[in-house]
Design an enzyme around this catalytic site. Structure first.
Site, PDB file in Angstrom:
ATOM      1  N   GLU A 278      -0.701  -9.126 -13.779  1.00  0.00           N
ATOM      2  CA  GLU A 278       0.499  -8.486 -13.210  1.00  0.00           C
ATOM      3  C   GLU A 278       1.673  -9.468 -13.190  1.00  0.00           C
ATOM      4  OE1 GLU A 278       2.015  -6.281  -9.124  1.00  0.00           O
ATOM      5  OE2 GLU A 278      -0.118  -6.599  -9.394  1.00  0.00           O
TER       6      GLU A 278
ATOM      7  N   GLN B  94      35.512 -22.726 -23.717  1.00  0.00           N
ATOM      8  CA  GLN B  94      34.384 -23.649 -23.575  1.00  0.00           C
ATOM      9  C   GLN B  94      33.530 -23.371 -22.329  1.00  0.00           C
ATOM     10  OE1 GLN B  94      35.006 -27.876 -22.747  1.00  0.00           O
ATOM     11  NE2 GLN B  94      33.767 -28.332 -24.535  1.00  0.00           N
TER      12      GLN B  94
ATOM     13  N   ARG C  91      36.048  -9.220 -26.940  1.00  0.00           N
ATOM     14  CA  ARG C  91      37.059  -9.195 -25.881  1.00  0.00           C
ATOM     15  C   ARG C  91      38.090 -10.308 -26.075  1.00  0.00           C
ATOM     16  NH1 ARG C  91      39.271  -5.829 -22.150  1.00  0.00           N
ATOM     17  NH2 ARG C  91      39.967  -6.974 -20.313  1.00  0.00           N
TER      18      ARG C  91
ATOM     19  N   PHE D 159       5.815   1.714  -1.057  1.00  0.00           N
ATOM     20  CA  PHE D 159       6.466   1.121  -2.236  1.00  0.00           C
ATOM     21  C   PHE D 159       5.604   1.297  -3.494  1.00  0.00           C
ATOM     22  CE2 PHE D 159       8.064  -2.300   0.936  1.00  0.00           C
ATOM     23  CZ  PHE D 159       9.057  -1.453   1.400  1.00  0.00           C
ATOM     24  N   ILE D 160       4.879   2.398  -3.603  1.00  0.00           N
ATOM     25  CA  ILE D 160       3.939   2.534  -4.718  1.00  0.00           C
ATOM     26  C   ILE D 160       4.624   3.166  -5.936  1.00  0.00           C
ATOM     27  CG2 ILE D 160       1.712   3.489  -5.446  1.00  0.00           C
ATOM     28  CD1 ILE D 160       1.664   1.294  -3.145  1.00  0.00           C
ATOM     29  N   THR D 161       4.623   2.427  -7.042  1.00  0.00           N
ATOM     30  CA  THR D 161       5.219   2.915  -8.290  1.00  0.00           C
ATOM     31  C   THR D 161       4.319   4.009  -8.872  1.00  0.00           C
ATOM     32  OG1 THR D 161       6.133   0.726  -8.646  1.00  0.00           O
ATOM     33  CG2 THR D 161       6.075   2.191 -10.563  1.00  0.00           C
TER      34      THR D 161
HETATM   35  C1  FAD Z   1      10.375  -0.923  -6.264  1.00  0.00           C
HETATM   36  C2  FAD Z   1       9.076  -1.465  -5.790  1.00  0.00           C
HETATM   37  C3  FAD Z   1       7.904  -1.121  -6.448  1.00  0.00           C
HETATM   38  C4  FAD Z   1       6.665  -1.589  -5.988  1.00  0.00           C
HETATM   39  N1  FAD Z   1       5.491  -1.161  -6.594  1.00  0.00           N
HETATM   40  C5  FAD Z   1       4.302  -1.449  -5.991  1.00  0.00           C
HETATM   41  C6  FAD Z   1       3.081  -0.853  -6.478  1.00  0.00           C
HETATM   42  O1  FAD Z   1       3.059  -0.119  -7.470  1.00  0.00           O
HETATM   43  N2  FAD Z   1       1.928  -1.110  -5.806  1.00  0.00           N
HETATM   44  C7  FAD Z   1       1.889  -1.918  -4.692  1.00  0.00           C
HETATM   45  O2  FAD Z   1       0.808  -2.098  -4.134  1.00  0.00           O
HETATM   46  N3  FAD Z   1       3.026  -2.508  -4.228  1.00  0.00           N
HETATM   47  C8  FAD Z   1       4.225  -2.282  -4.836  1.00  0.00           C
HETATM   48  N4  FAD Z   1       5.383  -2.852  -4.358  1.00  0.00           N
HETATM   49  C9  FAD Z   1       5.312  -3.705  -3.164  1.00  0.00           C
HETATM   50  C10 FAD Z   1       5.616  -5.175  -3.394  1.00  0.00           C
HETATM   51  O3  FAD Z   1       4.575  -5.799  -4.086  1.00  0.00           O
HETATM   52  C11 FAD Z   1       5.880  -5.767  -1.994  1.00  0.00           C
HETATM   53  O4  FAD Z   1       7.140  -5.276  -1.570  1.00  0.00           O
HETATM   54  C12 FAD Z   1       5.856  -7.265  -1.972  1.00  0.00           C
HETATM   55  O5  FAD Z   1       4.559  -7.739  -2.202  1.00  0.00           O
HETATM   56  C13 FAD Z   1       6.357  -7.826  -0.608  1.00  0.00           C
HETATM   57  O6  FAD Z   1       5.731  -7.217   0.463  1.00  0.00           O
HETATM   58  P1  FAD Z   1       6.627  -6.616   1.657  1.00  0.00           P
HETATM   59  O7  FAD Z   1       7.679  -5.780   1.048  1.00  0.00           O
HETATM   60  O8  FAD Z   1       5.729  -5.974   2.645  1.00  0.00           O
HETATM   61  O9  FAD Z   1       7.322  -7.881   2.293  1.00  0.00           O
HETATM   62  P2  FAD Z   1       6.754  -8.803   3.477  1.00  0.00           P
HETATM   63  O10 FAD Z   1       5.379  -9.219   3.153  1.00  0.00           O
HETATM   64  O11 FAD Z   1       6.995  -8.126   4.768  1.00  0.00           O
HETATM   65  O12 FAD Z   1       7.725 -10.053   3.349  1.00  0.00           O
HETATM   66  C14 FAD Z   1       9.051 -10.077   3.903  1.00  0.00           C
HETATM   67  C15 FAD Z   1       9.661 -11.455   3.623  1.00  0.00           C
HETATM   68  O13 FAD Z   1       8.864 -12.471   4.240  1.00  0.00           O
HETATM   69  C16 FAD Z   1       8.437 -13.414   3.286  1.00  0.00           C
HETATM   70  N5  FAD Z   1       7.108 -13.899   3.651  1.00  0.00           N
HETATM   71  C17 FAD Z   1       6.000 -13.172   3.972  1.00  0.00           C
HETATM   72  N6  FAD Z   1       4.957 -13.986   4.198  1.00  0.00           N
HETATM   73  C18 FAD Z   1       5.390 -15.253   4.008  1.00  0.00           C
HETATM   74  C19 FAD Z   1       4.791 -16.551   4.091  1.00  0.00           C
HETATM   75  N7  FAD Z   1       3.493 -16.708   4.387  1.00  0.00           N
HETATM   76  N8  FAD Z   1       5.556 -17.641   3.834  1.00  0.00           N
HETATM   77  C20 FAD Z   1       6.878 -17.503   3.507  1.00  0.00           C
HETATM   78  N9  FAD Z   1       7.495 -16.308   3.422  1.00  0.00           N
HETATM   79  C21 FAD Z   1       6.774 -15.195   3.650  1.00  0.00           C
HETATM   80  C22 FAD Z   1       8.436 -12.670   1.953  1.00  0.00           C
HETATM   81  O14 FAD Z   1       8.515 -13.548   0.855  1.00  0.00           O
HETATM   82  C23 FAD Z   1       9.679 -11.794   2.122  1.00  0.00           C
HETATM   83  O15 FAD Z   1      10.812 -12.542   1.805  1.00  0.00           O
HETATM   84  C24 FAD Z   1       6.625  -2.450  -4.854  1.00  0.00           C
HETATM   85  C25 FAD Z   1       7.822  -2.832  -4.219  1.00  0.00           C
HETATM   86  C26 FAD Z   1       9.023  -2.339  -4.656  1.00  0.00           C
HETATM   87  C27 FAD Z   1      10.272  -2.750  -3.901  1.00  0.00           C
END
Ligand code: FAD
Length: 388
Positions: free
Chosen positions: A243, A280, A269, A158-160
């Site tokens: 961030e 309202q 519209r 997921f790296i931008t």
């Molecule tokens: C379009 C896009 C661009 C991105 N760009 C970057 C980037 O440039 N660099 C980078 O490093 N990352 C990037 N990310 C990654 C992003 O930061 C992660 O997707 C995010 O931090 C969530 O991690 P995950 O997807 O692994 O979800 P997971 O950690 O697997 O989480 C899945 C679900 O479980 C929940 N969850 C996990 N742990 C807990 C807990 N302890 N308590 C309650 N709920 C929990 C989460 O909230 C989520 O709902 C990007 C993501 C996207 C989609």
């Protein structure tokens, strides 16, 4: 203009940025949304205009300006309706470059920061891994030191700017047995042997380049370590404040744009013989949304000011992102509703905004994780100490 935070100079900057975006960027946005690639020429132009150097030292070609220039940069990027284009730009300028500036030594700054400011080199920040993003300390990528080199193995997702960038700022475990106290940050050239990247298809942010990256015995000079070995987790946590603030500002600006558009649409519209802006139910909906946007915006400005004063604002930036991204999701959902069927059409801006805003509560720390952090601060009096 909010004169508590913005001066005449800020507003002149806003105008020139706006003009630039309308003239140089907007004509290409639909094409980039389709191809998922922002062409190189615009990076160079943005660099030449000084937009990537707003927050960085003059010594490396930056302008060293206060944080409200950055706020304006973020806000105006949201007002051309491409979350993906904006993400490419701010991930470069405020995710990758922040680490170069704060932890990089002079040599690293000359080699990577200076050309990032001019737009000649594009960067990305690689923290998230396929086996877990929220749990940063659980990362599996390793960096093993052998004399004057490190060997990197692992993967990121997921790296931008993950596919087209020129260098990668990468978090890896240097002492895996120490958990989050065994993590370090490196800068790595894209063309180093052993790096491969795959572009990912996604719901929104379609103009942005999002990649999965593999590191297979990637050999880098030991000098590419940034800051101190095993201090990486602290650096990452520290920069999370910026961030989160970036994403909070994006959210309030995006919502403002959506609401302005919806109000104009409502005025134009007609239904039941009058303008729909006279109903309202819709007027109250607009009033509610405008109030929520304004409250978030003012809180975000206040947090920005405190961050600029070097205050440690983990709690405030976390609250700002949590609240603003939820607000944006709700506002954009409702604005789409105000357009009726036209809101659902790609010819109108709300459809893209609807896709793009969904990323707010996920990227850069999910809302669940942010609530967890806030609960620890508020209930357990936990302090997240500054790393530097
Ligand atoms: C379009 C896009 C661009 C991105 N760009 C970057 C980037 O440039 N660099 C980078 O490093 N990352 C990037 N990310 C990654 C992003 O930061 C992660 O997707 C995010 O931090 C969530 O991690 P995950 O997807 O692994 O979800 P997971 O950690 O697997 O989480 C899945 C679900 O479980 C929940 N969850 C996990 N742990 C807990 C807990 N302890 N308590 C309650 N709920 C929990 C989460 O909230 C989520 O709902 C990007 C993501 C996207 C989609």
């Amino acid at each position: 203009m909010n004169s508590m935070y913005f001066t005449e100079e800020h507003e002149l900057f806003r105008k020139s940025l706006k003009d630039f975006l309308v003239k140089e960027v907007v004509p290409h946005i639909d094409k980039w949304e389709e191809t998922g690639t922002v062409e190189r020429f615009i990076w160079k132009k943005m660099g030449e205009m000084g937009f990537f150097g707003l927050a960085y030292p003059e010594e490396y070609g930056g302008l060293d300006l206060d944080i409200f220039y950055t706020v304006i940069f973020l806000e105006e990027l949201q007002k051309i309706n491409s979350g993906g284009f904006a993400a490419n730009m701010w991930a470069h300028a405020y995710l990758a470059m922040t680490h170069l500036n704060k932890e990089g030594n002079k040599e690293i700054k000359e080699k990577y920061l200076a050309p990032s400011i001019t737009g000649e080199k594009i960067g990305c920040l690689c923290i998230t891994e396929p086996f877990g993003g929220s749990d940063v300390s659980g990362m599996r990528t390793t960096a093993v030191k052998k004399g004057d080199i490190y060997i990197i193995n692992g993967s990121k997702t997921f790296i931008t700017n993950g596919v087209y960038s020129d260098y990668l700022v990468v978090a890896a475990k240097t002492s895996p047995e120490l958990g989050n106290r065994g993590m370090s940050i490196f800068v790595i050239d894209r063309d180093t042997t052993g790096i491969s990247a795959t572009k990912l298809d996604k719901l929104g942010w379609r103009a942005s380049d999002t990649g999965e990256i593999a590191f297979d015995n990637v050999v880098i000079p030991a000098g590419n370590l940034m800051g101190e070995e095993n201090k990486g987790f602290g650096y990452i946590m520290q920069h999370f404040s910026l961030e989160r603030l970036v994403m909070a500002v994006n959210a309030h600006a995006q919502s403002e744009f959506a609401l302005e558009y919806a109000i104009q649409y409502m005025k134009d519209r007609q239904a039941f013989g009058r303008s729909i802006s006279e109903f309202q139910a819709l007027r109250h909906s607009v009033a509610q949304m405008a109030s929520e946007i304004e409250v978030c915006k003012t809180y975000n400005y206040n947090t920005a000011k405190r961050l600029d004063n070097d205050e440690y604002v983990v709690k405030e930036a976390t609250m700002a992102k949590l609240t603003s991204t939820k607000m944006a999701d709700d506002v954009i959902y409702e604005c789409l509703q105000l357009l009726g069927g036209y809101g659902y059409m790609e010819d109108y801006p709300l459809a893209r905004m609807f896709r793009d805003s969904r990323l707010g509560p996920i990227g850069g720390g999910t809302s669940e994780i942010l609530r967890e952090i806030l609960a620890k601060i508020i209930i357990d009096n936990k302090e997240y100490k500054s790393a530097t």
